[in-house]
Design a protein around this motif. Structure first.
Motif, mmCIF file in Angstrom:
data_model
loop_
_atom_site.group_PDB
_atom_site.id
_atom_site.type_symbol
_atom_site.label_atom_id
_atom_site.label_comp_id
_atom_site.label_asym_id
_atom_site.label_seq_id
_atom_site.Cartn_x
_atom_site.Cartn_y
_atom_site.Cartn_z
ATOM 1 N N ARG A 157 0.905 -1.245 -0.050
ATOM 2 C CA ARG A 157 0.193 -0.023 -0.266
ATOM 3 C C ARG A 157 1.002 1.284 0.095
ATOM 4 N NH1 ARG A 157 -3.832 1.154 3.964
ATOM 5 N NH2 ARG A 157 -5.037 2.271 2.457
ATOM 6 N N ILE A 158 2.074 1.185 0.721
ATOM 7 C CA ILE A 158 2.938 2.395 0.589
ATOM 8 C C ILE A 158 3.516 2.876 -0.835
ATOM 9 C CG2 ILE A 158 5.331 3.039 1.176
ATOM 10 C CD1 ILE A 158 4.987 1.106 3.843
ATOM 11 N N TYR A 159 3.327 1.814 -1.683
ATOM 12 C CA TYR A 159 3.758 2.085 -2.850
ATOM 13 C C TYR A 159 2.764 2.675 -3.913
ATOM 14 C CZ TYR A 159 8.043 -0.659 -2.529
ATOM 15 O OH TYR A 159 9.526 -1.106 -2.425
ATOM 16 N N ILE A 160 1.282 2.594 -3.395
ATOM 17 C CA ILE A 160 0.320 3.160 -4.476
ATOM 18 C C ILE A 160 -0.367 4.258 -3.722
ATOM 19 C CG2 ILE A 160 0.085 1.047 -5.607
ATOM 20 C CD1 ILE A 160 -2.080 0.336 -3.796
ATOM 21 N N ILE A 161 0.073 4.703 -2.338
ATOM 22 C CA ILE A 161 -0.655 5.810 -1.838
ATOM 23 C C ILE A 161 -0.612 6.917 -2.625
ATOM 24 C CG2 ILE A 161 -0.466 7.422 0.117
ATOM 25 C CD1 ILE A 161 0.720 5.255 1.647
ATOM 26 N N SER A 162 -1.961 7.615 -2.589
ATOM 27 C CA SER A 162 -2.122 8.778 -3.587
ATOM 28 C C SER A 162 -2.039 10.109 -2.846
ATOM 29 C CB SER A 162 -3.614 8.752 -4.084
ATOM 30 O OG SER A 162 -3.764 7.781 -5.087
ATOM 31 N N THR A 163 -1.414 11.043 -3.412
ATOM 32 C CA THR A 163 -1.322 12.542 -2.720
ATOM 33 C C THR A 163 -2.763 13.066 -2.753
ATOM 34 O OG1 THR A 163 -0.926 13.672 -4.840
ATOM 35 C CG2 THR A 163 1.001 12.775 -3.583
ATOM 36 N N GLY A 164 -2.770 13.982 -1.774
ATOM 37 C CA GLY A 164 -3.658 15.000 -1.537
ATOM 38 C C GLY A 164 -4.214 15.697 -2.961
ATOM 39 N N THR A 165 -3.266 15.895 -3.659
ATOM 40 C CA THR A 165 -3.585 16.693 -5.063
ATOM 41 C C THR A 165 -4.127 15.725 -6.031
ATOM 42 O OG1 THR A 165 -1.433 18.099 -4.782
ATOM 43 C CG2 THR A 165 -2.423 17.811 -6.913
ATOM 44 N N GLU A 166 -3.903 14.441 -5.956
ATOM 45 C CA GLU A 166 -4.570 13.536 -6.775
ATOM 46 C C GLU A 166 -5.659 13.285 -6.248
ATOM 47 O OE1 GLU A 166 -0.702 10.434 -8.046
ATOM 48 O OE2 GLU A 166 -1.114 10.468 -5.879
ATOM 49 N N HIS A 167 -5.975 13.130 -5.191
ATOM 50 C CA HIS A 167 -7.364 12.986 -4.634
ATOM 51 C C HIS A 167 -8.223 14.113 -4.811
ATOM 52 C CE1 HIS A 167 -6.784 9.453 -2.231
ATOM 53 N NE2 HIS A 167 -5.817 10.010 -1.363
ATOM 54 N N ARG A 168 -7.732 15.289 -4.805
ATOM 55 C CA ARG A 168 -8.491 16.641 -5.117
ATOM 56 C C ARG A 168 -8.956 16.586 -6.564
ATOM 57 N NH1 ARG A 168 -5.232 20.651 -4.405
ATOM 58 N NH2 ARG A 168 -5.035 20.801 -6.655
ATOM 59 N N ARG A 169 -7.931 16.071 -7.510
ATOM 60 C CA ARG A 169 -8.169 16.170 -8.897
ATOM 61 C C ARG A 169 -9.202 15.176 -9.410
ATOM 62 N NH1 ARG A 169 -2.837 15.067 -11.086
ATOM 63 N NH2 ARG A 169 -2.098 16.773 -9.961
ATOM 64 N N ARG A 170 -9.108 13.813 -8.711
ATOM 65 C CA ARG A 170 -9.959 12.910 -8.914
ATOM 66 C C ARG A 170 -11.442 13.304 -8.551
ATOM 67 N NH1 ARG A 170 -7.389 8.117 -6.746
ATOM 68 N NH2 ARG A 170 -6.259 8.422 -8.477
ATOM 69 N N MET A 171 -11.704 13.859 -7.320
ATOM 70 C CA MET A 171 -12.902 14.489 -6.970
ATOM 71 C C MET A 171 -13.248 15.519 -7.953
ATOM 72 S SD MET A 171 -13.583 12.874 -4.237
ATOM 73 C CE MET A 171 -14.648 13.831 -3.473
ATOM 74 N N GLU A 172 -12.483 16.415 -8.296
ATOM 75 C CA GLU A 172 -13.137 17.437 -9.178
ATOM 76 C C GLU A 172 -13.556 16.798 -10.533
ATOM 77 O OE1 GLU A 172 -9.561 20.022 -9.378
ATOM 78 O OE2 GLU A 172 -10.113 21.089 -7.415
ATOM 79 N N SER A 173 -12.853 15.886 -11.083
ATOM 80 C CA SER A 173 -13.047 15.260 -12.162
ATOM 81 C C SER A 173 -14.514 14.473 -12.216
ATOM 82 C CB SER A 173 -12.190 14.236 -12.956
ATOM 83 O OG SER A 173 -12.120 13.013 -12.195
ATOM 84 N N MET A 174 -14.804 14.111 -11.085
ATOM 85 C CA MET A 174 -16.201 13.481 -10.842
ATOM 86 C C MET A 174 -17.396 14.464 -10.697
ATOM 87 S SD MET A 174 -14.594 10.528 -8.317
ATOM 88 C CE MET A 174 -16.255 9.465 -8.121
ATOM 89 N N ARG A 175 -16.910 15.558 -10.261
ATOM 90 C CA ARG A 175 -17.699 16.906 -10.243
ATOM 91 C C ARG A 175 -18.734 16.400 -9.049
ATOM 92 N NH1 ARG A 175 -18.091 20.162 -14.884
ATOM 93 N NH2 ARG A 175 -16.644 19.117 -16.392
ATOM 94 N N LEU A 176 -18.343 15.765 -7.871
ATOM 95 C CA LEU A 176 -19.011 15.432 -6.714
ATOM 96 C C LEU A 176 -18.817 16.768 -5.586
ATOM 97 C CD1 LEU A 176 -18.102 11.523 -6.167
ATOM 98 C CD2 LEU A 176 -20.284 12.672 -7.189
#
Length: 72
Positions: free
Chosen positions: A51-70
């Protein structure tokens, strides 16, 4: 590896063999979405280590959320 970096005009001080392992892990997981298989490939006895190798950053989470328009 450092010589290849110089040829590619990438700063050798920024490149380490372990970074390639992380890049592979993130790329593999991005395609396969199978952490158990990735743990086997990387030779980890625990998925928690993988899991340490695949942890996403806060920026990646925000970008994903924005793209989902939630979130407005």
């Amino acid at each position: 590896m450092k010589n290849l970096c110089r040829q590619a005009r990438v700063s050798p001080s920024k490149v380490f063999p372990h970074n390639l392992r992380h890049l592979f892990a993130r790329t593999f997981y991005g395609i396969e979405k199978d952490i158990a298989k990735l743990a086997d490939i990387l030779g980890h006895s625990s998925i928690d280590t993988t899991r340490i190798y695949i942890i996403s950053t806060g920026t990646e989470h925000r970008r994903r959320m924005e793209s989902m328009r939630l979130v407005i």
